[in-house]
Enzyme design. Structure first.
Site, PDB file in Angstrom:
ATOM      1  N   GLU A  67       0.813  -1.208   0.000  1.00  0.00           N
ATOM      2  CA  GLU A  67       0.000   0.000   0.000  1.00  0.00           C
ATOM      3  C   GLU A  67       0.848   1.260   0.000  1.00  0.00           C
ATOM      4  OE1 GLU A  67      -3.653  -1.724   2.706  1.00  0.00           O
ATOM      5  OE2 GLU A  67      -1.939  -0.802   3.702  1.00  0.00           O
ATOM      6  N   ASP A 172      -2.518 -15.056  23.567  1.00  0.00           N
ATOM      7  CA  ASP A 172      -2.258 -15.296  22.147  1.00  0.00           C
ATOM      8  C   ASP A 172      -2.519 -16.767  21.893  1.00  0.00           C
ATOM      9  OD1 ASP A 172      -0.362 -13.716  19.822  1.00  0.00           O
ATOM     10  OD2 ASP A 172      -0.539 -15.891  19.625  1.00  0.00           O
ATOM     11  N   ASP A 238      -7.742  -4.839   9.420  1.00  0.00           N
ATOM     12  CA  ASP A 238      -7.261  -3.672   8.694  1.00  0.00           C
ATOM     13  C   ASP A 238      -7.111  -3.898   7.197  1.00  0.00           C
ATOM     14  OD1 ASP A 238      -5.131  -5.341   8.683  1.00  0.00           O
ATOM     15  OD2 ASP A 238      -3.682  -3.888   9.442  1.00  0.00           O
TER      16      ASP A 238
END
Lengths: 354, 354
Positions: A67, A172, A238
């Site tokens: 990006e 996690d 995201d």
């Protein structure tokens, strides 16, 4: 040849390497730097309307995304290059690497090139904590940190430095990641509680931060796990097809975003109808719209990362490296004495005849 | 600290400075480099359909524009940063400066950073000449070069090296620019004829290249100046509001473009209706569409510069610098031993206690 050995000042662009960035962090102190970064980011959200804003320009592939994130405040232009490749970790590579640049809008000349792999981690944490300062319930002292990867320590310390949390509860899917995070946070003034499930991690937490990296729609937090009054800081969802929260949570929460055109594509709200109501965080920061309405409300910062945050971080680095020697001068721009004589400059650079 | 003094190989990105680019040109030879660049550019136009294409991402201001030009062939990603500020020249700065980057699509890691101010001049000239090879009338030997700025010598030598022209007729509104261009081209095997008007410059020329820099709609060539059978290489009209040709010329010509969605915004055809017919140059190169139809046709390459051309140029530089030592290794990417342990990497970079 003078030309080849001594490029003019205009030709040189300061470059902050990874090593220099790490030295800068140690010189300033990590928590101080997170606080100062949060200040720069908040300042730029206050002048939100000034910025030239565009959703990031993404090049997607099967393995990930590359990006470009440009923006400008009319005087300074900035952009970040950033990739996101979840499979990289298995190959011993960073999921996210980045670098960025500032330039003068007036003449287009670059004025700073900087590593941003580390800086992105810092600005993301600083943004999360700056927003939590506005939205989290009063007196929040405990954060659940779900996902204990590269971002987790920075998130924890930013929430400590900026929001005053004193406890992090870690979880996690990979217990080694939790052990790594706990070890790294030792001695930093936080009570660290490793947990064995997401449910256990969120017990008693007022701030829930989710930051996992799988490129898929996952349900890291299900609807029944989230009670009233918490602030959720969702930073892992995201990109298109990557979410972390059950839609039921979104329906019950006040949802705050950076830049709706980008968040509707990339954030948690990609699961919701196009007209799902959200509040832009700059409106809360400037006092135009209310943030948290009451102690029972669930607030959710659906954060995907926006170009202005990188711009703020680059501005900060530019200001802070001045006079420190923590940059190299890079011979990036051709700058002939006569600007129309690029060819002559090249010709004069010919090696001397033997 | 091992980490700070020896970044791993993965963290290092080869950087080709302006000085190294000039050395590369002298090592290969300018005309040879223009020919080889034209080959790379033509190869990529042949595989046009493979590329991820998008109009450039432009940030306009009163003084100029800053653009990002990304593309990808599915294996390699590339982008160029480039500005265009016509007023810069008066302040002793380049109108156009640029740099570019290649990265692996597979993992997002950058593999080359390069100056592109010089390289853009080369790729623009190589593209112009490669296209003229396809479109110019047979036996073209004379080019009129209108606008004698930073591009003019590169354009002239590319047309010599690739199309076999032997004469250039120079004109610029500023006679000092013409004198500079003529002096630079002396000894390069071209007959150089400085002229005192555009009309004089185009006398007997089969190829007309226009490359002026004012950011405004100008008429460098009026309709009655252009006779049948010529090839016009229009490279100065390259942003909204900036054109060089009278619309009447466009109506009479066969118009060839790089990427219509970009050219309709930025090129000469911004003056024409949205459905004004154009031929994409890749279709001519691959034989799908005819180029020049007959000896009388006016052909016009309405060139604005496209991301694939920069991609080709960066591929070429990557291939050519290998083993030459003409690059620095840049500590651009943070690469901790454990990719999830960015924080640990930063911590271990702390200066030793005194």
């Amino acid at each position: 040849m003078t030309q080849t050995s001594h490029p003019s000042d205009k030709a040189l662009v300061p470059f902050v390497s990874v090593d220099h960035m790490m030295q800068l962090i140690h010189r300033i102190g990590l928590e101080q730097m997170l606080r100062e970064l949060a200040g720069y980011i908040e300042d730029d959200f206050r002048r939100w309307e000034l910025f030239d804003k565009t959703p990031r320009v993404a090049s997607h592939s099967a393995e990930g995304v590359i990006e470009l994130m440009p923006t400008s405040d009319g005087e300074v232009y900035g952009f970040k290059y950033v990739n996101g490749h979840p499979k990289n970790m298995k190959e011993g590579l960073q999921t996210v690497t980045a670098f960025g640049l500032l330039a003068n809008v007036d003449n287009g000349y670059p004025v700073l090139l900087s590593e941003m792999t580390i800086l992105t981690a810092l600005r993301t944490a600083a943004t999360s904590a700056m927003v939590a300062k506005h939205l989290a319930p009063k007196g929040a002292r405990t954060m659940a940190m779900i996902g204990n990867g590269a971002q987790s320590e920075f998130q924890s310390l930013a929430m400590k430095a900026i929001c005053g949390i004193d406890t992090v509860r870690l979880w996690d899917i990979d217990s080694k990641a939790t052990a790594k995070c706990a070890a790294n946070l030792a001695g930093h003034g936080l009570r660290v509680v490793p947990c064995t499930s997401a449910e256990q991690a969120i017990e008693g937490a007022q701030i829930l931060t989710t930051c996992t990296a799988d490129k898929q729609c996952a349900t890291i937090l299900s609807d029944n796990m989230v009670g009233p009054g918490v602030h959720i800081n969702a930073i892992g969802g995201d990109c298109p097809g990557k979410t972390e929260l059950a839609p039921g949570i979104l329906s019950r929460a006040g949802v705050f975003v950076e830049y709706p055109p980008q968040t509707r594509i990339e954030g948690e709200i990609q699961q919701m109808p196009e007209d799902f109501p959200v509040t832009e965080i700059w409106e809360v920061i400037t006092g135009r719209k209310p943030g948290r309405r009451n102690a029972e409300q669930i607030t959710l910062f659906d954060s995907v990362g926006f170009a202005t945050e990188d711009f703020s971080a680059l501005r900060y680095v530019r200001d802070k490296v001045k006079g420190t020697g923590l940059s190299h001068m890079l011979d990036l721009l051709a700058d002939p004495d006569d600007p129309r004589d690029l060819f002559g400059m090249v010709q004069r650079a010919a090696p001397a005849e033997m």
